[in-house]
Design a protein around this motif. Structure first.
Motif, PDB file in Angstrom:
ATOM      1  N   LYS A 108      79.855  25.407 -32.338  1.00  0.00           N
ATOM      2  CA  LYS A 108      79.661  26.864 -32.176  1.00  0.00           C
ATOM      3  C   LYS A 108      78.171  27.216 -32.201  1.00  0.00           C
ATOM      4  O   LYS A 108      77.712  28.097 -31.479  1.00  0.00           O
ATOM      5  CB  LYS A 108      80.368  27.616 -33.302  1.00  0.00           C
ATOM      6  CG  LYS A 108      81.848  27.757 -33.070  1.00  0.00           C
ATOM      7  CD  LYS A 108      82.457  28.682 -34.081  1.00  0.00           C
ATOM      8  CE  LYS A 108      83.936  28.849 -33.819  1.00  0.00           C
ATOM      9  NZ  LYS A 108      84.623  29.542 -34.885  1.00  0.00           N
ATOM     10  N   THR A 111      76.812  26.458 -28.826  1.00  0.00           N
ATOM     11  CA  THR A 111      77.221  27.477 -27.845  1.00  0.00           C
ATOM     12  C   THR A 111      76.361  28.725 -27.997  1.00  0.00           C
ATOM     13  O   THR A 111      75.817  29.256 -27.017  1.00  0.00           O
ATOM     14  CB  THR A 111      78.719  27.823 -28.049  1.00  0.00           C
ATOM     15  OG1 THR A 111      79.477  26.653 -27.811  1.00  0.00           O
ATOM     16  CG2 THR A 111      79.175  28.919 -27.114  1.00  0.00           C
ATOM     17  N   SER A 112      76.191  29.190 -29.245  1.00  0.00           N
ATOM     18  CA  SER A 112      75.383  30.393 -29.478  1.00  0.00           C
ATOM     19  C   SER A 112      73.951  30.191 -29.016  1.00  0.00           C
ATOM     20  O   SER A 112      73.355  31.075 -28.390  1.00  0.00           O
ATOM     21  CB  SER A 112      75.326  30.714 -30.977  1.00  0.00           C
ATOM     22  OG  SER A 112      76.490  31.338 -31.336  1.00  0.00           O
ATOM     23  N   SER A 367      83.184  36.448 -32.881  1.00  0.00           N
ATOM     24  CA  SER A 367      83.057  36.130 -31.464  1.00  0.00           C
ATOM     25  C   SER A 367      82.726  37.396 -30.679  1.00  0.00           C
ATOM     26  O   SER A 367      82.666  38.488 -31.257  1.00  0.00           O
ATOM     27  CB  SER A 367      84.351  35.496 -30.954  1.00  0.00           C
ATOM     28  OG  SER A 367      84.102  34.827 -29.743  1.00  0.00           O
ATOM     29  N   LEU A 416      83.924  30.590 -25.526  1.00  0.00           N
ATOM     30  CA  LEU A 416      84.086  31.618 -26.579  1.00  0.00           C
ATOM     31  C   LEU A 416      85.545  32.061 -26.676  1.00  0.00           C
ATOM     32  O   LEU A 416      86.171  32.402 -25.672  1.00  0.00           O
ATOM     33  CB  LEU A 416      83.238  32.857 -26.266  1.00  0.00           C
ATOM     34  CG  LEU A 416      81.724  32.736 -26.403  1.00  0.00           C
ATOM     35  CD1 LEU A 416      81.063  34.055 -26.024  1.00  0.00           C
ATOM     36  CD2 LEU A 416      81.321  32.334 -27.824  1.00  0.00           C
TER      37      LEU A 416
END
Ligand SMILES: Cc1cc2nc3c(=O)[nH]c(=O)nc-3n(C[C@H](O)[C@H](O)[C@H](O)COP(=O)(O)OP(=O)(O)OC[C@H]3O[C@@H](n4cnc5c(N)ncnc54)[C@H](O)[C@@H]3O)c2cc1C
Length: 446
Positions: A108, A111-112, A367, A416
């Motif tokens: 995560k 990804t962010s 999210s 996401l």
């Protein structure tokens, strides 16, 4: 398709944010007299609702990819008077909020980071192309701990930085004090890819340089929306009919019949002092501008701005409504002043000039909305306290997805999960209030 969209295909908008002329970033800019509002009815190919970071990025990307399209951006206030102009101005690469030990958290964090970097890059391109360097300081940000017990959060954060190969540097003791001009913090990490922006000035710059095929209509609140083969929007001043729509109204997506019951607002307040005078600047060693995010998630976010003001944000509350009254703000101003005096005890005469509140849209699983709920509708929003880079990145990537433009960043955005469903009220009210109080209790001197 047609997921997360109101079943009737029609939504009445009952909550609209209004500017209260309190925000220091907005109020210190020259007044505008170039406002265009909707007058009568209008037809266009694309309508973008919301002129914050997300809406403006979507409009710019649509114009890049569809130079012949007629694109209209509708904003209820003036652009940048919502959260986009009220925030603390950290365009972040990554933040300790994403720290976790297990593989899911690490993926995560990646990804962010990739989404944030896509947003930072898209903003930086605009800053350079339109000469907006006065709104942008690309020298990174600090994450600091005042108490040794919170330094562990920074060490966990370091693991993520190392894993993602993000450039950083530790600053401690005398070196940190000199850099900041205050002997307050114990330890800090400097991450070098983030930017500090004057958010209202950056939004204004983006608005002044909108591509030729984009029209911005401000002070035009949407009162009703109807989805179908065309999207029909009823505003106070007239009706807009568009073939396609991007809804970028952040925490108010639910008002537009999208992702209802999945995002809630937290209200933050901030204050800004007058600029330090020359004697005051030298009394603290004349440091370069900087921005600090706290090692504790409920600690203070602080800026020493390029015009040598201090901005302090140290409250986050679950608050009914979208704005605070003057007396509510006055109570928060005292907390901001106390936190300023604790750090700048050598500047006892420094006073606050502006205090304001603003909302962030939070979901239960932290999210964001990145979705095409109908063939001709795109929806993006809910970026917690990180929408400058994340909102810009996701809005641009959502348009890329629609247009079939692949990239590694788009593949990350597609991972996401949608925002999770919130508990019903009044359970939500009780739970959210308790949670915020519990988190705040551990912040100590941060
Ligand atoms: C005090 C504070 C500090 C923050 N600090 C940071 C920070 O340092 N870094 C960071 O990245 N983020 C920060 N944030 C969060 C950040 O401001 C948001 O994530 C960001 O503004 C979201 O951008 P957006 O374009 O999605 O939404 P917004 O900026 O909220 O824009 C949405 C727009 O939609 C418009 N709109 C809504 N309803 C209607 C309607 N009915 N008709 C027409 N228009 C409508 C609104 O007026 C608004 O202008 C902070 C927020 C606050 C309040």
């Amino acid at each position: 398709m047609y997921r997360h969209l109101v079943k009737s295909g029609r939504a009445k908008v009952s909550k609209v944010a209004l500017n209260d002329n309190s925000c220091g970033w907005v109020e210190t800019l020259p007044k505008r007299n170039d406002i265009r509002r909707l007058q009568g009815d209008l037809r266009c190919e694309w309508v973008v609702i919301g002129a914050g970071f997300a809406g403006l990025a979507a409009a710019r990307r649509l114009a890049d990819l569809y130079p012949q399209a007629d694109i209209v951006v509708i904003e209820g206030q003036r652009a940048g008077e919502g959260s986009a102009g009220r925030n603390s101005g950290f365009a972040v690469d990554t933040s300790p909020g994403r720290v976790g030990d297990d593989e899911t958290m690490k993926s995560k964090a990646l990804t962010s980071y990739v989404i944030n970097m896509a947003g930072l890059e898209y903003l930086r391109e605009a800053v350079e192309a339109y000469g907006l360097q006065h709104t942008w300081d690309g020298n990174g940000k600090f994450h600091c701990a005042a108490e040794p017990r919170h330094a562990g959060n920074l060490e966990k954060f370091e693991e993520i930085l190392q894993q993602l190969d993000i450039p950083y540097e530790w600053l401690e003791g005398e070196r940190l004090n000199r850099r900041l001009g205050i002997p307050y913090y114990h330890k800090g990490i400097w991450t070098k890819q983030a930017a500090l922006v004057q958010p209202a000035a950056l939004i204004r710059g983006l608005v002044l340089h909108l591509p030729e095929n984009v029209r911005l209509l401000e002070e035009t609140p949407v009162e009703e929306i109807e989805y179908g083969d065309q999207v029909r929007i009823q505003c106070r001043q007239g009706r807009v009919t568009a073939d396609k729509a991007v809804v970028a109204t952040n925490g108010l997506l639910g008002e537009f019949g999208l992702f209802r019951g999945r995002m809630m607002h937290l209200t933050l307040t901030a204050s800004m002092t007058r600029p330090l005078n020359t004697a005051e600047r030298y009394r603290i060693g004349d440091p370069d501008p900087w921005g600090i995010l706290s090692a504790h998630r409920m600690g203070a976010t602080i800026r020493y701005t390029s015009d040598r003001r201090i901005m302090m944000r140290n409250t986050a509350e679950y608050w009914p409504g979208l704005a605070m009254s003057e007396s509510d703000l006055a109570a928060r101003r005292k907390l901001h002043l106390k936190a300023i005096r604790a750090r700048w005890h050598m500047l006892p005469e420094l006073e606050i000039e502006h205090t304001w509140s603003g909302v962030v849209a939070v979901s239960r699983n932290f999210s964001s909305v990145f979705a095409q709920p109908a063939p001709n509708v795109l929806a993006v929003g809910g970026f917690n306290a990180g929408g400058i880079a994340r909102g810009t990145g996701l809005a641009k990537l959502l348009v890329d997805q629609y247009a079939g433009v692949p990239s590694a960043a788009l593949s990350e955005a597609q991972k996401l999960a949608p925002p999770a469903i919130l508990p019903p009220r009044p359970l939500l009210d009780i739970g959210a209030r308790l949670n915020v109080m519990r988190m705040r209790a551990g912040a100590g001197r941060e």
